[in-house]
Design an enzyme around this catalytic site. Structure first.
Site, PDB file in Angstrom:
ATOM      1  N   HIS A 143     116.902 -45.501   1.320  1.00 45.40           N
ATOM      2  CA  HIS A 143     115.861 -44.960   0.436  1.00 45.40           C
ATOM      3  C   HIS A 143     114.728 -45.951   0.236  1.00 45.40           C
ATOM      4  O   HIS A 143     114.828 -47.121   0.591  1.00 45.40           O
ATOM      5  CB  HIS A 143     116.441 -44.506  -0.908  1.00 45.40           C
ATOM      6  CG  HIS A 143     117.078 -45.570  -1.745  1.00 45.40           C
ATOM      7  ND1 HIS A 143     116.382 -46.609  -2.321  1.00 45.40           N
ATOM      8  CD2 HIS A 143     118.370 -45.736  -2.118  1.00 45.40           C
ATOM      9  CE1 HIS A 143     117.198 -47.365  -3.026  1.00 45.40           C
ATOM     10  NE2 HIS A 143     118.426 -46.860  -2.908  1.00 45.40           N
ATOM     11  N   CYS A 162     123.194 -49.022  -1.693  1.00 49.49           N
ATOM     12  CA  CYS A 162     122.319 -48.367  -0.716  1.00 49.49           C
ATOM     13  C   CYS A 162     121.560 -49.411   0.095  1.00 49.49           C
ATOM     14  O   CYS A 162     121.670 -50.603  -0.146  1.00 49.49           O
ATOM     15  CB  CYS A 162     121.316 -47.462  -1.440  1.00 49.49           C
ATOM     16  SG  CYS A 162     122.103 -46.105  -2.340  1.00 49.49           S
TER      17      CYS A 162
END
Length: 187
Positions: A143, A162
């Protein structure tokens, strides 16, 4: 008698040798190869519409995209979970998983500037955590930066596991990484 069986197999082996070769599988570097060397092989003028394989090297903070077995794009300066070393094992350990996964979806409404979902946890990840009475966690994404951030990048490792990119980089990944793309995350 055993020799006769071998002789009977010879015509079959000859036919097999004449058959079409198996389709070529995209070749990516073995785990012993450094991605920095692979990045040096990238030809900037090489045209590609999408990538079909991604390799992340956490120690080098580098991801390389491959198209047809050739390295076509590198992203440097990746940001990981607050505890970047080691494989993610449990929910809340703030580690980024290691292993082979797949990009299994995308979220245009993410709290971070676009996101691509990684298929963590794999069955082995889930079984390990559950054997210890724990949750393996989930919701691992590639992301961008937080939507609330007006510009720039948060410094250092800051995600919950992430892999974070700049907003411009995740926009590019959004365009060139189709769902189903394999992502291999190495220590």
């Amino acid at each position: 008698m055993p020799g006769m069986k071998r002789l009977a197999l010879l015509p079959l082996l000859a036919l097999a040798a004449c058959a079409n070769p198996p389709p070529k599988v995209a070749e990516v570097p073995s785990s012993g190869a450094t991605l920095a060397r692979e990045a040096a092989r990238i030809v900037p003028e090489r045209r590609f519409a999408s990538v079909d394989y991604l390799i992340v090297d956490k120690s080098e903070r580098l991801m390389i995209g491959y198209a047809g077995g050739q390295p076509v794009k590198a992203w440097r300066g990746l940001q990981f979970g607050d505890a970047p070393q080691g494989h993610k094992q449990f929910e809340g350990d703030e580690r980024t998983p290691e292993g082979r996964y797949v990009i299994e979806g995308r979220n245009p409404g993410s709290a971070y500037h676009l996101s691509l979902k990684v298929s963590y946890p794999a069955p082995a990840d889930r079984a390990f955590a559950e054997s210890l009475g724990r949750s393996p966690g989930g919701d691992i994404f590639l992301h961008g930066q937080p939507n609330a951030l007006p510009f720039g990048r948060i410094p250092g490792d800051w995600t919950d596991g992430c892999i974070a990119f700049s907003n411009a980089e995740i926009e590019e990944l959004w365009r060139i990484v189709p769902d189903g793309t394999v992502i291999e995350i190495r220590p």
